[in-house]
Design a protein around this motif. Structure first.
Motif, PDB file in Angstrom:
ATOM      1  N   TYR A  60       0.929  -1.226   0.223  1.00 19.58           N
ATOM      2  CA  TYR A  60      -0.461  -0.142   0.082  1.00 19.58           C
ATOM      3  C   TYR A  60       1.365   1.410   0.341  1.00 19.58           C
ATOM      4  O   TYR A  60       1.175   1.714   0.732  1.00 19.58           O
ATOM      5  N   ARG A 301      -8.852 -10.604 -10.558  1.00 17.70           N
ATOM      6  CA  ARG A 301     -10.289 -10.144  -9.856  1.00 17.70           C
ATOM      7  C   ARG A 301     -10.900  -9.209 -10.709  1.00 17.70           C
ATOM      8  O   ARG A 301     -10.585  -8.381 -11.109  1.00 17.70           O
ATOM      9  N   HIS A 326     -11.375 -13.234  -7.499  1.00 12.84           N
ATOM     10  CA  HIS A 326     -12.041 -12.613  -6.992  1.00 12.84           C
ATOM     11  C   HIS A 326     -13.079 -12.056  -7.258  1.00 12.84           C
ATOM     12  O   HIS A 326     -13.452 -11.585  -8.889  1.00 12.84           O
ATOM     13  N   THR A 328     -15.300  -8.805  -6.080  1.00 18.10           N
ATOM     14  CA  THR A 328     -15.573  -7.405  -5.411  1.00 18.10           C
ATOM     15  C   THR A 328     -17.258  -7.068  -5.708  1.00 18.10           C
ATOM     16  O   THR A 328     -16.562  -6.016  -7.058  1.00 18.10           O
ATOM     17  N   TYR A 350     -13.300 -16.182  -4.218  1.00 20.12           N
ATOM     18  CA  TYR A 350     -13.377 -15.031  -2.832  1.00 20.12           C
ATOM     19  C   TYR A 350     -14.025 -13.971  -3.419  1.00 20.12           C
ATOM     20  O   TYR A 350     -13.929 -13.462  -4.602  1.00 20.12           O
ATOM     21  N   TYR A 352     -16.691 -10.841  -2.140  1.00 21.51           N
ATOM     22  CA  TYR A 352     -16.850  -9.280  -1.593  1.00 21.51           C
ATOM     23  C   TYR A 352     -17.673  -8.650  -1.074  1.00 21.51           C
ATOM     24  O   TYR A 352     -18.036  -8.153  -2.491  1.00 21.51           O
ATOM     25  N   ASN A 495      -4.260 -14.040   2.676  1.00 25.17           N
ATOM     26  CA  ASN A 495      -5.387 -13.302   2.011  1.00 25.17           C
ATOM     27  C   ASN A 495      -6.260 -13.117   1.366  1.00 25.17           C
ATOM     28  O   ASN A 495      -6.440 -12.874   0.366  1.00 25.17           O
ATOM     29  N   ASP A 497      -8.687  -9.513   2.094  1.00 31.32           N
ATOM     30  CA  ASP A 497      -8.959  -8.007   2.591  1.00 31.32           C
ATOM     31  C   ASP A 497     -10.466  -8.347   3.155  1.00 31.32           C
ATOM     32  O   ASP A 497     -11.354  -9.178   2.775  1.00 31.32           O
ATOM     33  N   TYR A 498      -9.597  -6.800   4.011  1.00 35.87           N
ATOM     34  CA  TYR A 498     -11.415  -6.539   5.012  1.00 35.87           C
ATOM     35  C   TYR A 498     -11.693  -4.923   4.049  1.00 35.87           C
ATOM     36  O   TYR A 498     -11.200  -4.639   3.784  1.00 35.87           O
TER      37      TYR A 498
END
Length: 498
Positions: A60, A301, A326, A328, A350, A352, A495, A497-498
């Motif tokens: 980041y 992703r 992924h 999201t 994943y 999200y 692995n 992410d929040y």
């Protein structure tokens, strides 16, 4: 000793100047500064021989402090700055600030001079400011690039994050030349204000050549202009392994999904990760022939991508199995026909930030056309994960067809619309079905739950006796659970992410 002699000795001692750190020779100061930098930056600094090498900040870059090394030391006083100017390795990571209190151009010239012939990691960042307008930003970025461009052959990393996407350079148009040592090029922004046109001009003669580039992330408008419209003139770099494309609004000229894939599948031999963020692509046009995706192994992703675009993406790749997928904040496709068509399967999925239960069900249905290979499923911050969705995972959709039928590891974090009893019902039903039909559905053997609500005592007892490994917030159990006293096991949320 007389009183007068004592007084004279005291006065002489008082007048004698004290020795400070600034009285040390430059070579001693440099040794101190090297050790300070190493101690302050572990694990991002390491020694090789007698030199100090600095790893790039990861992952980041926006968290960089306003006074990172070396400026945090060099700005203390002129003596320290003079000492540090003699060591080129101190100046291989250049942090250039724009916006409020920008880095003076004269200081950038100093940085470049002091770095000598060393390879450079360059970060052009914008200081935090509540201002949402900056009419001078584009000109400021151009002046900085004009200073840096003669040293392009020394660039190893270039990270830029201005306020506007229009302030960024476009490879082959504004960014021109050979960057023989560039490994990572990140062109991010806060606000996407770029608008493209439908006019297709002839490819310009300029070229941006980065033969060692491994990671590339940039805006959708510039990516289409640089690498899609001029693919034969400037293809993607041959060693590219990671590609990110962010932002392409529907107000722009149509950008067909198949044009994006035609561009990125040319790098199938090395490309292994693709991030697509906020792309509103055109699904109405189709290529003359299907893509040969037999060698496609890149994990994709999707972030804030319409469901129709995702479905077309998978269709064009002929539903190729990938290792990781992924999704999201992605939406449900508009077309009922598309909704009924499953997505490609992935070994690990994943999901999200999906609040719509129907949309969540759609992304959980990936792979139902194939032999489902998804052994690990993570659902994070999804309000769509409610009792009704969990109950559908506890029974076949049709004869011997289960959603997520091969999942053996389940991770759920930040989902509060279900109870521990709802989750237990899934595991009980799938255990019974597995015992009765063997291969119809797999038993979930590991569950990891974080910040999802209370684990009631009777459910905890059942999980402890019937599930191999269970982590529910601070409680850990299961009939195969062994306390990790030595910290030898991987963190199950590494692995995520929040």
């Amino acid at each position: 000793m007389t009183a007068m002699s004592v007084e004279c000795k005291y006065n002489t001692t008082a007048r004698r100047p004290r020795t400070t750190i600034n009285d040390l020779p430059h070579d001693v100061l440099i040794l101190i500064f090297r050790d300070v930098r190493q101690a302050a930056s572990l694990p991002y600094a390491f020694r090789g021989g007698d030199r100090l090498y600095l790893d790039p900040w990861a992952p980041y870059y926006e968290s960089v402090s306003e006074h990172p090394f070396p400026e945090c030391l060099a700005s203390v006083c002129s003596v320290w700055r003079a000492a540090m100017s003699n060591v080129s390795i101190f100046w291989t990571r250049l942090v250039i600030w724009t916006g409020r209190d920008p880095t003076p151009l004269s200081r950038i010239r100093e940085y470049l001079s002091w770095s000598r012939e060393s390879l450079l990691d360059i970060y052009i960042l914008r200081r935090f400011s509540p201002a949402i307008e900056d009419t001078a930003e584009k000109a400021q970025m151009n002046m900085i690039l004009n200073l840096l461009s003669p040293s392009m052959n020394r660039w190893q990393l270039l990270y830029m994050r201005p306020l506007y996407s229009s302030s960024l350079p476009c490879p082959g148009l504004d960014l021109v030349g050979r960057a023989d040592n560039l490994i990572e090029l990140i062109l991010h922004f806060v606000n996407d204000d770029l608008v493209t046109s439908s006019n297709v001009s002839s490819p310009p003669a300029n070229l941006f050549d980065a033969p060692k580039l491994e990671q590339l992330s940039m805006g959708g408008v510039h990516f289409r202009e640089a690498y899609v419209k001029r693919a034969t003139h400037m293809p993607l770099p041959p060693k590219l392994t990671w590609l990110g494309v962010t932002g392409y609004n529907s107000c722009n000229a149509p950008f067909p999904v198949h044009e994006l894939l035609a561009c990125i599948t040319t790098r199938m031999d090395r490309l292994w990760r693709v991030h697509l963020d906020g792309l509103q692509l055109d699904c109405s046009t189709h290529p003359p022939a299907p893509f040969d995706s037999r060698r496609w192994e890149a994990n994709t992703r999707f972030i804030d991508i319409p469901g129709d675009v995702i479905a077309e993406y998978h269709r064009l790749l002929q539903y190729t199995l990938t290792d990781v997928a992924h999704y999201t904040r992605c939406s449900l496709p508009d077309s009922p026909f598309v909704v009924s068509t499953p997505l490609a399967d992935a070994c690990q999925t994943y999901v999200y930030g999906i609040a719509d239960p129907d949309a969540l069900m759609y992304y959980l249905s990936a792979g139902m056309k194939l032999d489902n290979a998804c052994y690990s499923l993570a659902i994070v911050n999804c309000d769509g994960l409610c009792a009704d969705v969990l109950h559908k995972l506890a029974k076949p959709v049709s004869e011997d067809a289960w959603l997520c039928r091969d999942v053996q590891q389940l991770k759920i974090a930040g989902c509060t619309e279900f109870s521990s009893t709802d989750l237990r019902a899934i595991l009980e039903a799938r255990q019974k079905a597995n015992a009765a039909y063997a291969a119809a559905v797999m038993t979930i053997t590991e569950i990891y739950v974080l910040n999802c609500g209370e684990l009631v005592p009777e459910d905890r007892e059942w999980f402890n006796e019937n599930v191999s490994i269970v982590h529910w917030d601070d409680w850990e159990g299961g009939f195969d659970y062994t306390p990790d006293l030595d910290g030898q096991y991987d963190d199950p949320w590494d692995n995520i992410d929040y």
